[in-house]
Design a protein around this motif. Structure first.
Motif: not given
Lengths: 479, 423
Positions: A30-31, A37-39, A81, A83-84, A463-465
């Motif tokens: 996830a990172s 930053h994490r997803c 990292v 993404t969705i 972030r993360c999108e």
């Protein structure tokens, strides 16, 4: 959510054992090495050969999911990292050094080869691969090429892009592409090689890399000089380079870092030191001896408090100890360490250091600076706590001002870590409009369905999108 | 197998964070498996650019698993906990256990029916058989004889003939299975003008308990050892087993939540030193007797990664005339012993063991020197299985021989020999 059809497709393309979907596996991808930053990805796929990579990329285009290529996950701009709704692609078994060509000074390697392993493998041939990013013992060449990684030897030897002569890559549409070759000169057509090097996984997946090697320097001399003011250290750097000597390494440590190192490693560094310079000259033995003497003299002329030259390899290791311990020592001070990397022209290094100190004081953030004084690439390192929202707000404000200051001084927001997710919101300030628009157009042409590492470098949303395919914001930007 | 992130230190820390934040349950079986698949060799600490103390994180994670009662969890075998808490923590019981092991090794296993009955009754013990060293005869606990003294130091009377008093921690496994290593350590120290005492109250250091999720037992053992050391009035606490030394050096951290003991623990932790480190730091007599052998040195994980001691043993071995010290490739890699790892994960441990043995045989060495009992058993078992006659010894033993000191504890029969000065 990925559909079962996608997972089945991935398993069919590779093998069920090469598709990881267990929670305990997904969490660990996830990172990367970037704080904050994490997803969690939806799946992890481990292709075995180029054929499988091609099929996975094609599947991504058909089914509309994102692919995030990942080397060793040591990047510092959140480039790896997820993404969705993304699938992480790994290359752990792609670790063969296919060929070392001692005549042409080249080597074909697979993207999963560890950088330090390549260093060791070419040594018996009297050859040398200069890029040496801090994580070289675990980072992979695929990641190095994707991020255009630097290292301590940038001033004299350049960075990864200077050592990539050829690439085999899979483009975001699933096409296989070969670029460059062993010919030293090559100006046929547009320079696509340099487009792909440093593309941060957004334009291609590398499946084989042809690197350039150089002859190993005959001898090396290491010098450590300490200064009472940052200005004196800055003038020393300028003076050394003015003589025409190009040290392989010209590293700088500021007072915060020196104190941190002293309290961590106890090397006997005085607390009132303002700056340390670690200088290494390499080349032919007699030239190195002359250069080392000249560097020693220049340091003393410019008010160095103490100058130590290593007499042998063991002493050189001792002199490097402070620089080596810098990051470790700073990381001990607080729970979260944010390692940034602005770069400015050499002449602006001293002004940049002063600005960083001012910004740190203004926002009450503890920032230690070390870095590559010779090439102007500095690493302001913020000590903060990710669990304290207020501290993070202050840190981010300080970092933003630091980026602005670097750009104002004619520098850049990142010298060697890349933009990724972490700095995409600042890219526009640095590049300005037409350049950014061209970048988006290039991405749109090469990756029409936004499957390869979408949202990195050229992001739009939080972030993360990343914008879903056909998102109005994206269409607007392209128009 | 493909290397996976969760099988490495970074992935394990990610999982620990996920467990701490409630994203996964502590009792989630894959979490437990990931935590126990780790050797705990701490090589990642040596490599870590950020100075993360992974060993402590791992111990905390394992302790959290053991505390997560009430759920259906995978956890280490109850037999292990029983062994650690009921046997290893008590010196007398451990000696009785060793006596039964000796009885088995010398008598019972030679009788087929007997051996078969035991194998059926205690199938868990079978993998241990090749690993167990030849168990020496167990009398009462060993203490250095009074005659063992630093008496042959020439002084003018103003300077004391004794450089200081050292408390030697005999270790639990070491004192039972390798008592001669303790005797050799004491002899070598005495020969270098140190007064050696072995306080009767010393217990197991508690390292295994801390590693295997039993911090409370580890703390209680630590308190006993701290009190025993303080009562001994010794200047330093000498350890000759890497695992014990690394753990005792961290007593301060282990007890930092206990206001009554934190300060004492930190003080004792700071007084702990490995025997090789102590000898080299404080000066050591140069051995005279040549040992014409080719030897190689294996870095015990908790000596090199846990205590960062790598040079001292090599310097000592290098000072022995005639000893040809061959460098061992991958000497800093774990041999697979790793506490109870060779019992809990026999397959992974065997791979590491074979890799280690292969490297040793390739050096052509006749002697493997290493400073930890676990490594000694694991490597010796691997060498035996490979049909090799290479011997595994402690640096103190090699040094004792190079000093021409007769052994205090002959391997076969335990008969204390009066200390004799070399002619």
């Amino acid at each position: 959510m990925l559909t079962d059809r996608v997972l089945a497709g991935l398993a069919e393309t590779t093998s069920p054992a090469r598709v990881l979907t267990a929670r305990e596996d997904l969490l660990t991808y996830a990172s990367d090495a970037t704080a904050l930053h994490r997803c969690v990805p939806e799946a992890v796929v481990i292709p075995r050969d180029t054929e499988q990579v091609t099929r996975i990329v094609k599947l991504a285009n058909e089914e509309g999911f994102a692919l995030v290529p990942r080397g060793a996950g040591t990047g510092l701009s959140a480039g790896a990292v997820p993404t969705i709704d993304s699938v992480v692609m790994l290359f752990p078994s792609w670790n063969r050094i296919v060929e070392i060509d001692p005549v042409n000074h080249t080597a074909w390697v697979e993207p999963g080869v560890i950088t330090a392993d390549l260093h060791a493998a070419v040594e018996p041939y009297g050859l040398f691969y200069p890029p040496d990013p801090g994580s070289m013992r675990i980072c992979t060449l695929g990641g190095n090429v994707a991020e255009n990684a630097g290292g301590l030897r940038g001033l004299k030897y350049g960075v990864t892009k200077d050592y990539v002569m050829g690439l085999e890559a899979v483009l975001p549409t699933g096409e296989f592409l070969t670029l460059g070759g062993k010919s030293f000169k090559d100006v046929a057509g547009y320079n696509l090689l340099d487009l792909l090097v440093g593309s941060e996984g957004t334009l291609a997946v590398f499946t084989r890399i042809l690197v350039r090697l150089v002859a190993r320097p005959q001898s090396t001399r290491t010098i450590l000089a300490s200064f009472d003011s940052v200005g004196a250290a800055g003038h020393t750097v300028t003076a050394i380079l003015a003589t025409g000597i190009v040290p392989a390494t010209l590293e700088f440590l500021d007072q915060v870092t020196i104190r941190a190192v002293e309290s961590f490693a106890g090397l006997g560094l005085p607390a009132d030191l303002a700056a340390l310079l670690l200088i290494e000259v390499d080349g032919r033995a007699h030239a190195v001896a002359e250069d080392a003497d000249a560097v020693d003299r220049i340091c003393r002329q410019h008010g160095a408090r103490e100058v130590r030259t290593a007499a042998n390899a063991e002493e050189a290791e001792d002199l490097r100890a402070a620089r080596r311990a810098s990051f470790t020592a700073l990381a001990q001070i607080g729970p979260t360490t944010i390692l940034e990397d602005v770069a400015v022209p050499r002449s602006a290094v001293a002004s940049m250091l002063v600005r960083i100190q001012e910004i740190a004081a203004e926002h009450q953030v503890q920032i230690g600076v070390f870095g590559h004084a010779g090439d102007g690439n500095l690493h302001p390192t913020c000590i903060t706590d990710a669990r304290d929202a207020e501290a993070i707000v202050r840190t981010e404000a300080a970092l933003e001002e630091i980026f602005d200051a670097a750009v104002t001084l004619g520098g850049t927001i990142t010298g060697e870590h890349g933009v990724g997710l972490a700095k995409r919101q600042f890219l526009e300030r640095h590049t300005g409009d037409p350049a950014l628009r061209f970048m988006r157009q290039i991405k749109a042409v090469l990756d029409p369905n936004q499957v390869l590492n979408p949202g990195k470098v050229l992001g739009h949303s939080a972030r993360c999108e990343h914008p879903p395919h056909g998102h109005p914001a994206y269409e607007e930007a392209l128009a | 197998m493909t290397p996976r992130e969760r099988a490495g230190p970074r992935g394990r820390i990610t999982l620990m964070r996920a467990a701490a934040s409630g994203e996964i349950e502590v009792g989630y079986p894959p979490f437990t498996e990931a935590m126990y698949y780790c050797l705990g060799c701490r090589a990642c600490e040596t490599a870590c650019p950020a100075g993360v103390e992974f060993g402590r994180l791992l111990e905390a994670a394992r302790a959290a698993i053991d505390n997560s009662n009430g759920r259906e969890t995978w956890r280490p075998e109850p037999a292990q906990s029983w062994l650690l808490n009921r046997i290893v923590a008590h010196p007398a019981r451990l000696r009785w256990t060793a006596r039964s092991v000796r009885l088995y090794q010398r008598v019972l296993r030679k009788r087929t029916r007997c051996k078969r009955w035991i194998a059926n009754r205690f199938p868990d013990l079978e993998p241990l058989e090749p690993l167990a060293p030849e168990t020496p005869r167990q009398r009462r606990r060993w203490r250095p004889p009074a005659a063992l003294g630093p008496s042959d130091v020439v002084t003018n009377g103003d300077t004391p003939s004794v450089r200081g008093t050292l408390a030697l921690h005999p270790g639990c496994v070491q004192s039972v299975f390798l008592p001669d290593v303790n005797a050799d350590t004491a002899q070598v120290l005495a020969y270098n003008a140190w007064q050696v005492v072995v306080p009767k109250q010393f217990r197991c250091c508690g390292a295994l308990h801390a590693h295997y999720g039993q911090p409370d037992v580890a703390r209680s053992l630590a308190r006993k050892n701290i009190a025993a050391f303080e009562a001994s009035n010794a200047d330093q606490l000498i350890s000759n087993a890497a695992g014990c030394g690394a753990h005792m050096k961290a007593y301060g951290q282990l007890l930092n939540g206990d206001p009554a003991w934190a300060e004492r623990a930190a003080k004792v932790g700071a007084a702990v030193v490995d025997v090789t480190e102590h000898l080299v730091d404080r000066g050591v007599r140069r051995p005279r007797r040549p040992i014409g052998l080719r030897a190689t040195y294996h870095d015990a994980c908790h000596l090199i990664h846990g205590q960062r001691v790598a040079k001292a043993p090599r310097l000592l071995l290098g000072s022995i005339p005639g000893l040809d010290l061959a460098p061992l490739p991958e000497s800093t890699w774990c041999c697979g012993s790793a506490g109870l790892y060779s019992v809990t994960h026999p397959e992974a441990a065997a791979k590491l063991q074979q890799r280690k043995v292969g490297h040793i045989l390739a050096t052509g060495a006749e002697l493997v020197v290493t400073g930890n009992p676990g490594c000694t058993f694991q490597i010796a078992a691997g060498l035996r299985a490979a049909g090799s006659s290479v011997r595994v010894v402690h640096p103190a033993t090699v040094l004792r021989i190079a000093y021409e000191l007769p052994p205090l504890l002959p391997r076969r029969r335990w008969r204390p020999t009066p200390f004799r000065r070399p002619a």
